[in-house]
Design a protein around this motif. Structure first.
Motif, PDB file in Angstrom:
ATOM      1  N   LYS B 457       0.830  -1.203   0.000  1.00 19.09           N
ATOM      2  CA  LYS B 457       0.000   0.000   0.000  1.00 19.09           C
ATOM      3  C   LYS B 457       0.864   1.252   0.000  1.00 19.09           C
ATOM      4  N   LEU B 458       1.974   1.174   0.683  1.00 24.03           N
ATOM      5  CA  LEU B 458       2.899   2.319   0.660  1.00 24.03           C
ATOM      6  C   LEU B 458       3.438   2.528  -0.752  1.00 24.03           C
ATOM      7  N   LEU B 459       3.742   1.409  -1.414  1.00 25.81           N
ATOM      8  CA  LEU B 459       4.297   1.499  -2.766  1.00 25.81           C
ATOM      9  C   LEU B 459       3.202   1.657  -3.818  1.00 25.81           C
ATOM     10  N   ALA B 460       1.959   1.494  -3.409  1.00 27.12           N
ATOM     11  CA  ALA B 460       0.808   1.609  -4.307  1.00 27.12           C
ATOM     12  C   ALA B 460       0.915   0.671  -5.492  1.00 27.12           C
ATOM     13  N   ASN B 461       1.388  -0.531  -5.249  1.00 23.36           N
ATOM     14  CA  ASN B 461       1.492  -1.483  -6.354  1.00 23.36           C
ATOM     15  C   ASN B 461       0.951  -2.863  -5.956  1.00 23.36           C
ATOM     16  N   CYS B 462      -0.065  -2.866  -5.148  1.00 26.03           N
ATOM     17  CA  CYS B 462      -0.577  -4.135  -4.635  1.00 26.03           C
ATOM     18  C   CYS B 462      -0.973  -5.076  -5.761  1.00 26.03           C
ATOM     19  N   GLU B 463      -1.701  -4.511  -6.733  1.00 27.29           N
ATOM     20  CA  GLU B 463      -2.188  -5.396  -7.790  1.00 27.29           C
ATOM     21  C   GLU B 463      -1.026  -5.949  -8.614  1.00 27.29           C
ATOM     22  N   LYS B 464      -0.042  -5.091  -8.818  1.00 23.58           N
ATOM     23  CA  LYS B 464       1.119  -5.516  -9.598  1.00 23.58           C
ATOM     24  C   LYS B 464       1.855  -6.656  -8.885  1.00 23.58           C
ATOM     25  N   GLN B 465       1.968  -6.495  -7.576  1.00 25.09           N
ATOM     26  CA  GLN B 465       2.647  -7.546  -6.811  1.00 25.09           C
ATOM     27  C   GLN B 465       1.832  -8.826  -6.787  1.00 25.09           C
ATOM     28  N   LEU B 466       0.513  -8.652  -6.745  1.00 24.12           N
ATOM     29  CA  LEU B 466      -0.348  -9.823  -6.627  1.00 24.12           C
ATOM     30  C   LEU B 466      -0.382 -10.658  -7.895  1.00 24.12           C
ATOM     31  N   THR B 467      -0.350  -9.978  -9.041  1.00 26.31           N
ATOM     32  CA  THR B 467      -0.642 -10.637 -10.313  1.00 26.31           C
ATOM     33  C   THR B 467       0.072 -11.986 -10.524  1.00 26.31           C
ATOM     34  N   PRO B 468       1.408 -12.044 -10.369  1.00 27.85           N
ATOM     35  CA  PRO B 468       2.049 -13.358 -10.632  1.00 27.85           C
ATOM     36  C   PRO B 468       1.513 -14.460  -9.729  1.00 27.85           C
ATOM     37  N   TYR B 469       1.272 -14.129  -8.485  1.00 26.75           N
ATOM     38  CA  TYR B 469       0.806 -15.158  -7.549  1.00 26.75           C
ATOM     39  C   TYR B 469      -0.645 -15.542  -7.835  1.00 26.75           C
ATOM     40  N   TRP B 470      -1.408 -14.521  -8.241  1.00 23.21           N
ATOM     41  CA  TRP B 470      -2.798 -14.808  -8.567  1.00 23.21           C
ATOM     42  C   TRP B 470      -2.872 -15.767  -9.753  1.00 23.21           C
ATOM     43  N   GLU B 471      -2.033 -15.493 -10.756  1.00 25.76           N
ATOM     44  CA  GLU B 471      -2.007 -16.362 -11.937  1.00 25.76           C
ATOM     45  C   GLU B 471      -1.609 -17.777 -11.560  1.00 25.76           C
ATOM     46  N   LYS B 472      -0.678 -17.861 -10.680  1.00 23.25           N
ATOM     47  CA  LYS B 472      -0.218 -19.165 -10.203  1.00 23.25           C
ATOM     48  C   LYS B 472      -1.378 -19.980  -9.624  1.00 23.25           C
ATOM     49  N   THR B 473      -2.138 -19.309  -8.737  1.00 19.17           N
ATOM     50  CA  THR B 473      -3.257 -20.034  -8.112  1.00 19.17           C
ATOM     51  C   THR B 473      -4.320 -20.381  -9.142  1.00 19.17           C
ATOM     52  N   GLN B 474      -4.531 -19.493 -10.136  1.00 19.75           N
ATOM     53  CA  GLN B 474      -5.536 -19.790 -11.157  1.00 19.75           C
ATOM     54  C   GLN B 474      -5.153 -21.044 -11.931  1.00 19.75           C
ATOM     55  N   LEU B 475      -3.861 -21.135 -12.284  1.00 17.68           N
ATOM     56  CA  LEU B 475      -3.361 -22.310 -12.995  1.00 17.68           C
ATOM     57  C   LEU B 475      -3.567 -23.571 -12.156  1.00 17.68           C
TER      58      LEU B 475
END
Lengths: 360, 480
Positions: B457-475
């Motif tokens: 939240k400090l870096l304001a990039n939560c979604e960016k950080q999440l994306t690779p891991y989210w994709e992983k779980t989707q797979l």
């Protein structure tokens, strides 16, 4: 029928003689005059005095019957002296030795009224089989900051709960209290069916304007673990009860918190009572288990307290109501005298309990 | 013969005459005694005509009576002895204190939440309670004044205004009555319809309504999940798509393992923390758990998993993984300093599983409040409410971060500390290690249960950080 002299007989002969006696019980000859020197078996077995009673002095029987009747009456009123339970369910915690003579010598009057107060509680505890424990409240260095000495009672209660692991209720009493009606059994008077007797809301009397309704409070399922009273200033902790439980352990732990104290110690005039008010108003889990009873039930005030409400009859001791306990808090303030007030209530107690059949 | 007692007794027994004679003898003796000591002859016929008998008795005995009364006065202070003046009934102490009690204040009352009344709960059968995600953009259009009432304090030149809950937070305010009133005057209604535009659009109205209603929802279904995942979300500084992913992640996990989900907007708690200027994101989590305890009163455990954490493995059942005696006891960090690295107060080494009510993890500084587990019992409720105490909120040191309050309470209240355990961070609070600058014992490694993007939240990039891991779980889900 031949009569036997038993003075020098063996036991076998004695038995034989007794069987003979049974056979001849209705025989007239049995009652014939005897030689003065001859002792019959009957005279041997039954004391002379009893024989005489049986024969002519039935007045003796009346005296005996009266005495035994008196004894039973005494037993009815004093039987409690013999009914001791080994592990009392109620423990009275009496704070004595206020100040402990640290700042100045204790006066003879102070010593005397301390003795009066202790004797009063001791008599009550013995009468009902409760435990009484005296706790020293000498001024101590670790409670010396500002108003911190008030929290000493928290430590004392915790220590007493460890001391009496089997007890259920702990009744805190300040030294300046006096039990006026020692016949009252705290169990039937207060603790039995407490849910139906005590207030679960503060609406009934709210001098500190504490929010009456708070979120997360559910009094339908939580038991009553603490019973206190309120006077014109708010919570009064001169006489209150607390039940040994997980809840009370946690409350006694939470009662002192440096963050709360640091911000409020200049504001909290009534120290730990003010702190408890704050905890009550902010903490739903504390509110859930606390209950109030009318102050006259266990903690009647005297006229010196709550001067502005002096006409309010619901606060003050009244001998016609036969209030249970009188709270002489602040009896050394101004021109009041603890000694005089203790003597007054002691005398009043004795007057109220004078047996009707006694002339003096 | 006559003097022999034995024989006398014998004779008495034989006949009633003997008894009669004894009786008459006694009477005679009594009469004799009366005559002897009191001077009254009971046998003689009393002479009622005599004028002098009664006065003689009075003159004889009155002085004695008066003397006795005086003596009583001298000794007891009363002229008439007490038995004659008091009644017995006056002397019983009270058996109860009912005459001092006002019966209308007796009785118990039911619980309710922060913004609800016990009569205005909205029962739901769905065990996933979360705010309407589709409203996020509409909510962002609105301002706080549209949600809350504003109270103004201070001098008129420099007023301080604070938000407070409006009445429609607590219950649905019926607007039908107003409409009926307007109906009475047909003309007026027509004028209103044509001229005045409603202040809010329909979607805005719906968004506001659901915003206010979430706090009143309580679970009334039959499944009664034992574990509830609690998340409080700030809809302003996170992307809507990110929030959707986060909530979907919780619901997926809860669905696999039959748990419940409880989620609230942080903004709902703004009136609680605005006046004292507490960090909304940090402090809202505590009150969200407390609210969840109202919504799911039968649940055993509440797992707070914050908005920057993501569950990586749906197959790990947290009940078997942590909340069982066999699995929890071996991983407890005993004698662990509350403040890291070397705080003075340490956790106990002999905590029994049955007593454990608070399960925490730590980061480099001490207690972490990103992921922790609270039991639904006295201790769990007490520690949450102690943290939320207004005097804790006003304490300057605590305002920024609620974990300081939590560690303060644990350090000063040994009873609560004795119900607390600290477990290794990687169990439920492994942090993402993008730059490889985090100590390995805190850092996420492959196949860990949870990943936390603590600083995103400090870096304001939560979604960016999440994306690779989210994709992983989707797979992974696809594979399953």
């Amino acid at each position: 029928m031949e009569r036997k002299n038993v003075t020098s007989q063996s036991i076998n002969d004695l038995l034989e003689a007794s069987s003979n006696l049974e056979k001849n019980i209705d025989d007239d000859d049995h009652f014939r005059p005897k030689d003065k020197k001859t002792f019959t078996l009957k005279h041997k077995l039954i004391p002379n005095q009893l024989l005489r009673l049986k024969t002519n002095h039935y007045i003796g029987k009346i005296v005996l019957a009266t005495l035994s009747l008196l004894f039973f009456i005494w037993l009815i009123f004093n039987g409690y002296r013999f009914t001791r339970s080994s592990s009392p369910k109620i423990v009275m915690v009496l704070a004595v030795n206020n100040g402990g003579g640290v700042e100045r010598w204790k006066t003879p009057e102070e010593w005397s009224l301390e003795r009066t107060s202790i004797a009063n509680k001791k008599d009550y505890a013995e009468r009902h089989g409760y435990a009484l424990t005296l706790k020293d409240t000498t001024l101590k260095r670790r409670y010396s900051h500002e108003w911190r000495e008030g929290w000493e009672r928290v430590d004392i209660l915790r220590q007493t709960m460890r001391e009496y692991p089997d007890a259920e209720w702990f009744w805190w009493l300040d030294q300046n209290t006096f039990i006026m009606e020692p016949e009252i059994d705290l169990n039937s008077y207060l603790l039995r069916n407490i849910d139906k007797k005590a207030y679960r809301t503060i609406n009934y009397f709210n001098p500190q304007d504490i929010t009456a309704e708070a979120p997360y409070v559910d009094t339908t399922t939580s038991p009553i673990n603490m019973i206190i009273t309120q006077d014109c200033n708010g919570f009064n902790l001169n006489s209150f009860l607390i039940r040994k439980s997980e809840w009370s352990e946690l409350l006694l732990d939470a009662w002192w918190d440096p963050v709360l104290y640091e911000q409020m110690h200049m504001v909290w005039e009534r120290r730990e009572a003010s702190c408890l008010e704050v905890l009550y108003s902010h903490q739903p889990w504390i509110r859930e288990s606390m209950a109030f009873v009318p102050i006259k039930a266990i903690n009647s005030l005297t006229k010196g307290n709550c001067w502005d409400q002096k006409d309010d009859k619901t606060l003050f001791y009244n001998k016609n109501d036969r209030d249970f306990l009188v709270n002489l808090d602040g009896c050394n303030n101004g021109d009041r005298s603890c000694w005089n007030e203790f003597e007054y209530y002691k005398k009043l107690r004795n007057e109220l309990h004078k047996a009707w059949y006694k002339f003096w | 013969m006559e003097s022999n007692p034995d024989l006398l007794y014998r004779k008495k027994r034989k006949s009633f005459n003997g008894l009669d004679s004894l009786y008459s003898k006694t009477i005679q003796k009594f009469k004799l005694n009366v005559q002897k000591y009191f001077g009254i002859d009971l046998d003689s016929n009393y002479n009622y005509n005599s004028k002098f008998n009664l006065p003689v008795i009075i003159t004889d005995y009155l002085p004695i009576v008066i003397l006795l009364l005086i003596l009583n006065y001298l000794i007891n202070g009363n002229i008439i002895p007490k038995p004659f003046t008091t009644s017995i009934g006056n002397h019983s102490p009270p058996e109860n204190f009912f005459k001092f009690t006002q019966s209308k204040f007796l009785g118990s009352y039911n619980l309710h939440g922060l913004t609800s009344k016990s009569t205005s709960f909205i029962p739901v059968t769905d065990k996933y309670i979360f705010p309407r995600v589709q409203d996020i953009n509409t909510l962002k259009e609105l301002s706080y004044e549209d949600f809350f009432d504003v109270e103004t304090y201070g001098n008129p030149k420099n007023p301080k205004s604070f938000y407070k809950y409006s009445l429609d937070f607590y219950e649905d305010i019926d607007e039908d009555e107003e409409i009926i009133n307007i109906d009475k005057d047909q003309n007026e209604k027509a004028v209103k319809n044509s001229e005045i535009k409603p202040k809010y659009s329909l979607s805005q109205q719906n968004a506001m309504k659901s915003f206010k209603q979430t706090g009143r929802k309580i679970y009334k279904g039959n499944e009664n999940p034992e574990i509830i995942l609690v998340t409080s979300i700030n809809f302003e500084n996170l992307n809507p798509s990110y929030i959707v992913k986060i909530i979907q992640n919780r619901v997926d996990y809860a669905h696999t393992n039959n748990y419940g989900v409880y989620s609230r907007w942080n903004q709902e708690f703004l009136p609680m923390f605005q006046k004292t200027r507490n960090s909304l994101d940090s402090w809202s989590r505590i009150i969200a758990i407390r609210e969840a305890m109202i919504a799911f009163p039968k649940a055993k455990w509440f797992w707070y998993i914050d908005e920057t954490s993501f569950i990586m493995n749906n197959q790990i059942n947290i009940n078997n993984y942590i909340l069982k005696k066999e699995s929890l006891e071996p991983i407890i960090l005993k004698d662990q300093s509350i403040l890291q690295p070397d705080g003075f107060i340490k956790t106990y080494s002999d905590v029994k599983f049955e007593d454990i009510s608070i399960i925490l993890t730590q980061n480099e500084n001490g207690i972490s409040v990103d992921n922790f587990i609270i039991k639904n019992n006295l201790y769990g409720k007490a520690i949450l409410n102690l943290v939320l105490d207004p005097l804790m909120k006003t304490y300057p040191k605590f305002k920024k971060d609620v974990s300081t309050t939590l560690s303060h309470i644990l350090q000063w209240h040994p009873i609560l500390l004795s119900k607390t355990v600290i477990i290794p961070p990687r169990t439920i609070n492994a942090r993402v290690n993008n730059n490889a600058d985090i100590d390995i014992k805190y850092a996420y490694q492959n196949d860990d249960f949870v990943i936390s993007f603590a600083n995103c939240k400090l870096l304001a990039n939560c979604e960016k950080q999440l994306t690779p891991y989210w994709e992983k779980t989707q797979l992974k889900n696809k594979d399953d």
